[in-house]
Design an enzyme around this catalytic site. Structure first.
Site, PDB file in Angstrom:
ATOM      1  N   CYS A  52     -18.187 -37.866  -0.463  1.00 26.95           N
ATOM      2  CA  CYS A  52     -17.516 -37.122   0.004  1.00 26.95           C
ATOM      3  C   CYS A  52     -16.737 -37.323   1.400  1.00 26.95           C
ATOM      4  CB  CYS A  52     -18.325 -35.645   0.132  1.00 26.95           C
ATOM      5  SG  CYS A  52     -16.987 -34.230   0.860  1.00 26.95           S
ATOM      6  N   CYS A  59     -16.309 -34.474   3.866  1.00 24.91           N
ATOM      7  CA  CYS A  59     -17.328 -34.239   4.539  1.00 24.91           C
ATOM      8  C   CYS A  59     -17.920 -35.365   5.697  1.00 24.91           C
ATOM      9  CB  CYS A  59     -18.561 -34.167   3.500  1.00 24.91           C
ATOM     10  SG  CYS A  59     -18.065 -33.155   1.921  1.00 24.91           S
ATOM     11  N   ASP A  60     -17.656 -36.441   5.185  1.00 20.18           N
ATOM     12  CA  ASP A  60     -18.587 -37.512   5.950  1.00 20.18           C
ATOM     13  C   ASP A  60     -17.431 -38.491   6.649  1.00 20.18           C
ATOM     14  OD1 ASP A  60     -20.977 -36.278   5.300  1.00 20.18           O
ATOM     15  OD2 ASP A  60     -21.086 -37.440   3.515  1.00 20.18           O
TER      16      ASP A  60
END
Ligand code: NAP
Length: 325
Positions: A138, A141-142
């Site tokens: 992701c 997300c990261d």
């Protein structure tokens, strides 16, 4: 003879942010929801470390801790949690019937499906070893954790193009590795990625091994037509080879999209009246904890209104939970 199935107003299947938020809202609406949490309970956040984009946690929070807080909040208002997997459902007649592995069967007037989706992984031992040490599925997300690094994205679909483009906000360079000579992604997404000065492509190639001891340091690639191997230095690997929505027990009962997600209309309604869906099981686009939680809230409100509008049998409220639960 086994006990007759217990009858509840609302069953929520799944215990990630979508299911837990649905349960919280339903509990506060006095529906006394039954949450069939699955084993292990908690969804994709369980395997996530730092979550820095869930509002309300300015210093970030660990994924398992976030899920634990949500669960405690849902239980505090009267959600009953059953830690077991749903093995079979019958949504062809009302009340709906839900069977679990070892905790018996339940009847429910309404159901919210929030079973989530799982990212596909490459299945390499080195990937397993380094999963929280520089490997992600992701970018939203990261990506932030990979500022100033060279990165590799695996995959040839729209997700891979989208992840690669997003990662150019942080990375010095992004290499997209795809196993075939042509990409699967839509032409517009391909064109955007191909035109980006920070993105390059290695085609006809597979990641054979993720390199690094404590952190990702690179990948060993295999050029599939020739069998030649080479190494590419990288500080992170993003696997973007698709997701599998957890719809197995609903096959043949709820309509699915061509990609296998639950087909919803009017936000959370599935093809069966009284069955609602929330989170990644019905969303291939956003896939965020906060959007799943938002969808869980919507599904609970929709289910509550649907129950109020339909002459569903009234189920006696369960006794107050024992102290300390
Ligand atoms: P996808 O379209 O199924 O693409 C998956 C990619 O991963 C394919 O290129 C596939 O290779 C590759 N792959 C699969 N298993 C692999 C393995 N074990 N090793 C190496 N490569 C592997 O999945 P997606 O990109 O996540 O997209 C899913 C759906 O969402 C699609 O309908 C897509 O259009 C949509 N989507 C749209 C957008 C957008 O419009 N902005 C963004 C994201 C997703 P092959 O090509 O060889 O099969």
């Amino acid at each position: 003879m086994s006990d007759p199935p217990r009858h509840v107003r609302l069953a929520v299947i799944g215990s990630g942010p979508a299911g837990l938020t649905a349960a919280l809202y339903a509990a506060r609406a006095e529906l006394h929801p039954l949450l069939l949490a699955g084993v292990p309970a908690g969804g994709q956040l369980l395997t996530t470390t730092d979550v820095e984009n869930y509002p309300g946690f300015p210093d970030g929070i660990q994924g398992p801790q976030l899920v634990d807080l949500m669960r405690r909040q849902a239980v505090r208002f009267g959600t009953e949690v059953v830690d077991d997997n749903v093995t079979r459902v019958d949504l062809t007649r009302r009340p709906f019937r839900i069977e679990t592995g070892s905790r018996g069967s339940y009847l429910a007037d309404a159901v919210i499906v929030a079973t989530g989706a799982n990212a596909r992984w490459l299945g390499l031992p080195s990937e397993e070893r380094l999963k929280t040490k520089g490997i992600s599925a992701c970018a939203t997300c990261d990506g932030f954790f990979f500022k100033g690094q060279e990165l590799v994205v695996v995959g040839g679909g729209d997700s891979a193009m989208e992840e690669a483009l997003f990662l150019t906000n942080f990375a010095t360079h992004v290499t997209v590795v795809h196993r075939r000579a042509s990409l699967r992604a839509s032409s517009i997404m391909q064109a955007r990625a191909r035109a980006h000065p920070k993105i390059s492509f290695v085609l006809d190639s597979a990641v054979e091994e993720v390199l690094g001891t404590d952190r990702v340091e690179g990948v060993r690639l295999k050029h599939l037509p020739s069998g030649r191997t080479s190494e590419l230095r990288a500080g992170g690997l993003f696997v973007a080879i698709g997701h599998d929505p957890a719809t197995a027990v609903f096959q043949g009962q709820l309509r699915l999209t061509p990609q296998g997600y639950l087909d919803v209309h009017e936000h959370t309604r599935t093809s069966v009246e009284g069955v609602f869906a929330a989170g990644d099981v019905a969303d291939h686009r956003y896939r965020q904890a906060v959007t799943a939680a938002g969808a869980g809230c919507m599904a609970a409100i929709d289910a509550e209104r649907w129950l109020a509008e339909h002459d569903a049998p009234t189920v006696a409220a369960p006794a107050a939970p024992a102290a300390g639960r």
